[in-house]
Design a protein around this motif. Structure first.
Motif, mmCIF file in Angstrom:
data_model
loop_
_atom_site.group_PDB
_atom_site.id
_atom_site.type_symbol
_atom_site.label_atom_id
_atom_site.label_comp_id
_atom_site.label_asym_id
_atom_site.label_seq_id
_atom_site.Cartn_x
_atom_site.Cartn_y
_atom_site.Cartn_z
ATOM 1 N N THR A 1 33.880 33.333 41.061
ATOM 2 C CA THR A 1 35.001 33.868 40.271
ATOM 3 C C THR A 1 36.317 33.387 40.861
ATOM 4 O O THR A 1 37.118 34.183 41.356
ATOM 5 N N PRO A 2 36.585 32.085 40.836
ATOM 6 C CA PRO A 2 37.831 31.564 41.422
ATOM 7 C C PRO A 2 39.048 32.075 40.664
ATOM 8 O O PRO A 2 38.982 32.341 39.457
ATOM 9 N N GLY B 1 33.909 43.020 45.909
ATOM 10 C CA GLY B 1 34.074 43.133 47.354
ATOM 11 C C GLY B 1 34.181 41.775 47.999
ATOM 12 O O GLY B 1 33.960 40.740 47.361
ATOM 13 N N ALA B 2 34.523 41.780 49.276
ATOM 14 C CA ALA B 2 34.658 40.529 50.030
ATOM 15 C C ALA B 2 34.254 40.763 51.472
ATOM 16 O O ALA B 2 34.349 41.870 52.007
ATOM 17 N N ALA C 1 37.948 45.956 41.434
ATOM 18 C CA ALA C 1 39.263 45.400 41.724
ATOM 19 C C ALA C 1 40.293 45.867 40.703
ATOM 20 O O ALA C 1 39.987 46.054 39.518
ATOM 21 N N ALA C 2 41.525 46.049 41.153
ATOM 22 C CA ALA C 2 42.622 46.412 40.252
ATOM 23 C C ALA C 2 42.899 45.258 39.292
ATOM 24 O O ALA C 2 42.481 44.116 39.512
ATOM 25 N N ASP C 3 43.626 45.553 38.224
ATOM 26 C CA ASP C 3 43.905 44.530 37.207
ATOM 27 C C ASP C 3 44.593 43.308 37.797
ATOM 28 O O ASP C 3 44.358 42.180 37.351
ATOM 29 N N ASP C 4 45.445 43.528 38.795
ATOM 30 C CA ASP C 4 46.195 42.419 39.390
ATOM 31 C C ASP C 4 45.593 41.951 40.715
ATOM 32 O O ASP C 4 46.238 41.255 41.501
ATOM 33 N N GLU C 5 44.358 42.336 40.988
ATOM 34 C CA GLU C 5 43.683 41.994 42.234
ATOM 35 C C GLU C 5 42.583 40.988 41.939
ATOM 36 O O GLU C 5 41.670 41.256 41.146
ATOM 37 N N VAL D 1 35.071 38.882 42.178
ATOM 38 C CA VAL D 1 35.483 40.011 41.332
ATOM 39 C C VAL D 1 34.533 40.024 40.136
ATOM 40 O O VAL D 1 34.901 39.706 39.001
ATOM 41 N N SER D 2 33.313 40.396 40.403
ATOM 42 C CA SER D 2 32.260 40.339 39.386
ATOM 43 C C SER D 2 32.556 41.207 38.174
ATOM 44 O O SER D 2 32.184 40.863 37.044
#
Length: 345
Positions: free
Chosen positions: A80-81, A159-160, A43-47, A140-141
């Protein structure tokens, strides 16, 4: 109750083993030989979890020919809330436009959530309390990683995926579920809350502060290969079935060799499963629905097929579920309110 559609979302950034060689004391050939992972998504830093989850929910709805506003209940399975409160499901509802839906989170220990959270959603459909339920598995492990700790860093990816659940015809859909936990092995895989420092004394933190993923790969492998085949067999015995009745085994993608070990333990040819850990890494609770999505997209899964879902991990917990895969004709017509329309099949 049946799975009407499965949505998916994977971040754009691809992290290959060669990239990890630049930041960790590891080698591409070692990772391939011992873990089976070649690339993973990050994931991106802001994702964050809600961003991934909203995209997966939107994708599931698009595949079912509905909009997110037609969903009654959103359950987010995550460890990872985005924040400790309110639940991440609320942000997924807002970002996806699932206007009017109720939402809450289920933390069933990351990877086992593929089955545990799905079972929660299925029970809500079974009671009739909600008619269309989205079970969004998102983590976002990589944001829990200490990039100096090789063990978790070579395994996990982000992933989701989203299970979209609706009432279905008798004999189709979810047939049975078996869940179990062994808290004596609590520390085999967990996110530890502890202070870590660089050699010069500066604090070392993950994106979740003083929280870091850690695991014993040997303990997880022993647990999975040693106990999952018998656990699946227990469910099949209960339902009066054998492995020969099963068309597809959708297994948690902890490690390519663990997946193969489970299949060998079942005495089933490896071509009766689908693997994606090579490309995505261990995507935690999203891994089983991502396997199902790939099986659907490649024609490995069709209406009427009997599928075993099996997920395992921190706790240590494991869950398995038997599903008779539905076709479109197995679902009644449900209105935007979530109630079946009069005269629907």
């Amino acid at each position: 109750m049946g799975i009407r559609a499965i949505g998916s979302y994977l971040p754009e950034k691809v992290l290959a083993n060669a990239d990890l060689e630049e930041i960790l004391l590891t080698r591409d050939d070692w990772i391939r030989e011992n873990i089976g992972v070649e690339t993973r998504r990050v994931a991106a830093d802001d994702e964050w979890t809600s961003d991934l989850g909203a995209r997966a929910l939107e994708d599931a709805c698009a595949r079912a020919g509905i909009t997110p506003a037609d969903v009654d209940l959103v359950i987010c399975g995550t460890y990872t809330p985005d924040n400790m409160a309110p639940p991440t499901a609320m942000l997924i509802i807002e970002k996806a436009g699932a206007t009017g839906a109720t939402g809450f989170d289920v933390n069933s220990g990351a990877c086992p959530g593929s089955v545990f959270a799905l079972d929660v959603g299925a029970k809500y459909v079974a009671t009739g309390a909600f008619r269309r339920v989205a079970v969004v598995m998102a983590d976002v492990s990589t944001k829990t990683l200490d990039w100096k700790d090789v063990g978790p860093a070579v395994i996990f990816g982000d992933g989701a995926a989203c299970y979209l659940l609706e009432p279905c015809a008798p004999g189709a859909g979810i047939q049975g579920t078996l869940l179990r936990s062994d808290p004596s092995r609590y520390g085999a895989v967990w996110v530890a809350r502890e202070e870590r420092r660089f050699r010069d004394g500066r604090p070392r933190r993950s994106a979740f502060g003083d929280n870091f993923a850690q695991l014993s790969g040997a303990a997880v492998r022993s647990f999975a290969v040693g106990e999952v085949p018998g656990f699946i067999g227990e469910l099949l015995d209960r339902e009066g079935l054998t492995t020969s009745d099963v068309d597809l085994f959708a297994l948690h993608q902890a490690n390519l060799h663990i997946v193969h070990g489970i299949m060998d333990g079942l005495g089933v040819p490896r071509d009766r499963t689908v693997t994606n850990v090579q490309r995505y890494g261990n995507t935690s609770g999203a891994s089983v629905p991502l396997v199902l999505r790939e099986a659907l997209d490649t024609g490995r899964l069709a209406p009427g097929d009997l599928v075993v879902l099996a997920a395992f991990g921190s706790g240590l917990s494991l869950g398995t579920m038997l599903v008779r895969w539905c076709g479109e004709e197995d679902f009644g017509e449900i209105g935007a309110s979530g109630r079946e329309r009069v005269g629907a099949a």
